[in-house]
Design a protein around this motif. Structure first.
Motif, PDB file in Angstrom:
ATOM      1  N   TYR A  89     -42.522 -23.580 -25.201  1.00 50.10           N
ATOM      2  CA  TYR A  89     -43.436 -22.917 -24.261  1.00 50.10           C
ATOM      3  C   TYR A  89     -42.819 -21.666 -23.630  1.00 50.10           C
ATOM      4  O   TYR A  89     -43.475 -20.978 -22.861  1.00 50.10           O
ATOM      5  CB  TYR A  89     -43.835 -23.909 -23.166  1.00 50.10           C
ATOM      6  N   TRP A  90     -41.570 -21.361 -23.964  1.00 53.94           N
ATOM      7  CA  TRP A  90     -40.862 -20.282 -23.280  1.00 53.94           C
ATOM      8  C   TRP A  90     -41.618 -18.956 -23.355  1.00 53.94           C
ATOM      9  O   TRP A  90     -41.884 -18.315 -22.339  1.00 53.94           O
ATOM     10  CB  TRP A  90     -39.454 -20.124 -23.846  1.00 53.94           C
ATOM     11  N   GLU A  91     -41.929 -18.512 -24.557  1.00 59.15           N
ATOM     12  CA  GLU A  91     -42.579 -17.213 -24.718  1.00 59.15           C
ATOM     13  C   GLU A  91     -43.932 -17.177 -24.021  1.00 59.15           C
ATOM     14  O   GLU A  91     -44.275 -16.204 -23.342  1.00 59.15           O
ATOM     15  CB  GLU A  91     -42.742 -16.887 -26.201  1.00 59.15           C
ATOM     16  N   GLU A  92     -44.711 -18.234 -24.166  1.00 60.07           N
ATOM     17  CA  GLU A  92     -46.033 -18.271 -23.555  1.00 60.07           C
ATOM     18  C   GLU A  92     -45.958 -18.270 -22.031  1.00 60.07           C
ATOM     19  O   GLU A  92     -46.832 -17.727 -21.348  1.00 60.07           O
ATOM     20  CB  GLU A  92     -46.801 -19.505 -24.035  1.00 60.07           C
ATOM     21  N   SER A  93     -44.912 -18.870 -21.486  1.00 63.95           N
ATOM     22  CA  SER A  93     -44.784 -18.948 -20.029  1.00 63.95           C
ATOM     23  C   SER A  93     -44.564 -17.577 -19.401  1.00 63.95           C
ATOM     24  O   SER A  93     -44.924 -17.344 -18.244  1.00 63.95           O
ATOM     25  CB  SER A  93     -43.623 -19.864 -19.646  1.00 63.95           C
ATOM     26  N   GLY A  94     -43.919 -16.659 -20.146  1.00 66.30           N
ATOM     27  CA  GLY A  94     -43.677 -15.321 -19.633  1.00 66.30           C
ATOM     28  C   GLY A  94     -42.505 -15.209 -18.681  1.00 66.30           C
ATOM     29  O   GLY A  94     -42.299 -14.153 -18.065  1.00 66.30           O
ATOM     30  N   VAL A  95     -41.700 -16.262 -18.568  1.00 69.01           N
ATOM     31  CA  VAL A  95     -40.570 -16.218 -17.632  1.00 69.01           C
ATOM     32  C   VAL A  95     -39.412 -15.439 -18.239  1.00 69.01           C
ATOM     33  O   VAL A  95     -39.309 -15.281 -19.452  1.00 69.01           O
ATOM     34  CB  VAL A  95     -40.119 -17.635 -17.227  1.00 69.01           C
ATOM     35  N   LYS A  96     -38.509 -14.993 -17.367  1.00 69.20           N
ATOM     36  CA  LYS A  96     -37.354 -14.215 -17.806  1.00 69.20           C
ATOM     37  C   LYS A  96     -36.208 -14.439 -16.821  1.00 69.20           C
ATOM     38  O   LYS A  96     -36.403 -15.023 -15.739  1.00 69.20           O
ATOM     39  CB  LYS A  96     -37.700 -12.739 -17.887  1.00 69.20           C
ATOM     40  N   VAL A  97     -35.033 -13.963 -17.206  1.00 63.96           N
ATOM     41  CA  VAL A  97     -33.872 -14.044 -16.316  1.00 63.96           C
ATOM     42  C   VAL A  97     -34.182 -13.339 -14.997  1.00 63.96           C
ATOM     43  O   VAL A  97     -34.747 -12.242 -14.978  1.00 63.96           O
ATOM     44  CB  VAL A  97     -32.634 -13.411 -16.984  1.00 63.96           C
ATOM     45  N   GLY A  98     -33.829 -13.991 -13.907  1.00 59.82           N
ATOM     46  CA  GLY A  98     -34.081 -13.443 -12.573  1.00 59.82           C
ATOM     47  C   GLY A  98     -35.311 -13.998 -11.901  1.00 59.82           C
ATOM     48  O   GLY A  98     -35.447 -13.911 -10.674  1.00 59.82           O
TER      49      GLY A  98
ATOM     50  N   ALA B 246     -24.518 -12.829 -17.778  1.00 54.94           N
ATOM     51  CA  ALA B 246     -25.158 -14.102 -18.088  1.00 54.94           C
ATOM     52  C   ALA B 246     -24.317 -15.256 -17.567  1.00 54.94           C
ATOM     53  O   ALA B 246     -23.084 -15.182 -17.517  1.00 54.94           O
ATOM     54  CB  ALA B 246     -25.351 -14.250 -19.600  1.00 54.94           C
ATOM     55  N   SER B 247     -25.015 -16.337 -17.185  1.00 54.82           N
ATOM     56  CA  SER B 247     -24.376 -17.617 -16.840  1.00 54.82           C
ATOM     57  C   SER B 247     -23.337 -17.508 -15.733  1.00 54.82           C
ATOM     58  O   SER B 247     -22.356 -18.237 -15.723  1.00 54.82           O
ATOM     59  CB  SER B 247     -23.724 -18.234 -18.088  1.00 54.82           C
ATOM     60  N   ASN B 248     -23.536 -16.590 -14.807  1.00 55.12           N
ATOM     61  CA  ASN B 248     -22.613 -16.411 -13.682  1.00 55.12           C
ATOM     62  C   ASN B 248     -21.196 -16.042 -14.127  1.00 55.12           C
ATOM     63  O   ASN B 248     -20.236 -16.257 -13.391  1.00 55.12           O
ATOM     64  CB  ASN B 248     -22.566 -17.666 -12.798  1.00 55.12           C
ATOM     65  N   HIS B 249     -21.075 -15.489 -15.307  1.00 56.39           N
ATOM     66  CA  HIS B 249     -19.778 -14.987 -15.772  1.00 56.39           C
ATOM     67  C   HIS B 249     -19.759 -13.476 -15.556  1.00 56.39           C
ATOM     68  O   HIS B 249     -20.111 -12.699 -16.427  1.00 56.39           O
ATOM     69  CB  HIS B 249     -19.568 -15.330 -17.250  1.00 56.39           C
ATOM     70  N   TYR B 250     -19.330 -13.080 -14.350  1.00 56.85           N
ATOM     71  CA  TYR B 250     -19.385 -11.674 -13.951  1.00 56.85           C
ATOM     72  C   TYR B 250     -18.028 -11.189 -13.451  1.00 56.85           C
ATOM     73  O   TYR B 250     -17.943 -10.283 -12.628  1.00 56.85           O
ATOM     74  CB  TYR B 250     -20.444 -11.471 -12.873  1.00 56.85           C
TER      75      TYR B 250
ATOM     76  N   ILE C 254     -33.650 -18.409 -12.686  1.00 51.93           N
ATOM     77  CA  ILE C 254     -33.151 -18.453 -14.053  1.00 51.93           C
ATOM     78  C   ILE C 254     -32.001 -17.457 -14.164  1.00 51.93           C
ATOM     79  O   ILE C 254     -32.198 -16.245 -14.026  1.00 51.93           O
ATOM     80  CB  ILE C 254     -34.256 -18.090 -15.068  1.00 51.93           C
ATOM     81  N   THR C 255     -30.793 -17.971 -14.395  1.00 50.95           N
ATOM     82  CA  THR C 255     -29.619 -17.091 -14.431  1.00 50.95           C
ATOM     83  C   THR C 255     -29.267 -16.628 -15.833  1.00 50.95           C
ATOM     84  O   THR C 255     -28.675 -15.566 -16.007  1.00 50.95           O
ATOM     85  CB  THR C 255     -28.401 -17.789 -13.812  1.00 50.95           C
ATOM     86  N   SER C 256     -29.595 -17.423 -16.858  1.00 50.92           N
ATOM     87  CA  SER C 256     -29.355 -16.999 -18.236  1.00 50.92           C
ATOM     88  C   SER C 256     -30.157 -17.877 -19.174  1.00 50.92           C
ATOM     89  O   SER C 256     -30.590 -18.976 -18.806  1.00 50.92           O
ATOM     90  CB  SER C 256     -27.869 -17.045 -18.604  1.00 50.92           C
TER      91      SER C 256
END
Length: 227
Positions: A48-57, A174-178, A14-16
């Protein structure tokens, strides 16, 4: 691939994140990056995002159909399968130094709110000022990516520490804009996390890209400076 009911299983990083209610995010594997429009539970329930517990990276596995938006492929209402959390490594703070951290999604900005020329206080010593510079648009916060956008062709960011010496700055993008550069100190290689190292009481950064795919979207910063 056809836009039909065929289910594809994708695994990537997950990149962003564009929306944390429904779970709209970008997933990247070794071949490409794709937008996922909605993360659902394994049973197909939305939000389901919050319940899943996933995050960037994190590395996530999903099952999704193939759809598109304005000709760009994307997944939609993807079912969560599993994920592996990334290890969060805090920057080491040397003795005699302080670390000041800012996460722009926690600053209360409205979507699209300009930050052009405004002083942003990180702590009692560190402050930031974004400026349009030679870019066509003012720097602004956007929920998509949950970051401050520095547009291409020379948007500016000034970082100062009230006369104290800055030793390092960790940027999370975020979003590979670095695409960011500076004439002072050294920036690590291009990636979602980049670290500036050096010794300066103030540093000016500039967006180095020349098109919309090569901007700097800054989601968070950690600044280490001498006491």
């Amino acid at each position: 691939a056809a836009e039909d009911s065929t289910i594809y299983e994708l695994t990537g990083v997950i990149t962003s994140v564009a929306n944390t209610l429904y779970g709209n995010f970008y997933l990247k594997d070794s071949t490409a990056e794709v937008y996922i429009y909605g993360l659902c539970s394994p049973e197909g329930e939305q939000k389901y995002w919050e319940e899943s517990g996933v995050k960037v990276g994190d590395t996530i596995t999903i099952q999704t159909i193939r759809t598109s938006y304005e000709g760009t492929p994307q997944g939609k209402n993807a079912k969560y399968v599993s994920h592996v959390a990334c290890e969060v490594v805090e920057p080491e703070v040397p003795e005699g130094c302080t670390m000041a951290t800012i996460v722009f999604s926690e600053m209360g900005y409205a979507n699209g709110e300009s930050v052009n020329g405004k002083t942003i206080t990180v702590d009692e010593n560190v402050s930031l000022v974004f400026n349009q510079g030679n870019a066509n648009n003012e720097p602004a916060y956007y929920d998509s990516g949950m970051a401050i956008r520095m547009y291409q062709n020379g948007a500016l960011l000034d970082v100062s520490a009230n006369g104290k010496t800055i030793k390092s700055i960790e940027f999370t993008f975020a979003s590979n804009h670095y695409y960011l550069g500076t004439t002072v100190g050294t920036l690590s290689e291009e990636g979602i996390v980049r670290t500036w190292t050096g010794e300066a009481t103030s540093i000016q950064f500039k967006s180095t890209g020349t098109d919309k795919d090569h901007r700097a979207y800054i989601a968070a910063m950690s600044i280490i400076y001498e006491n």
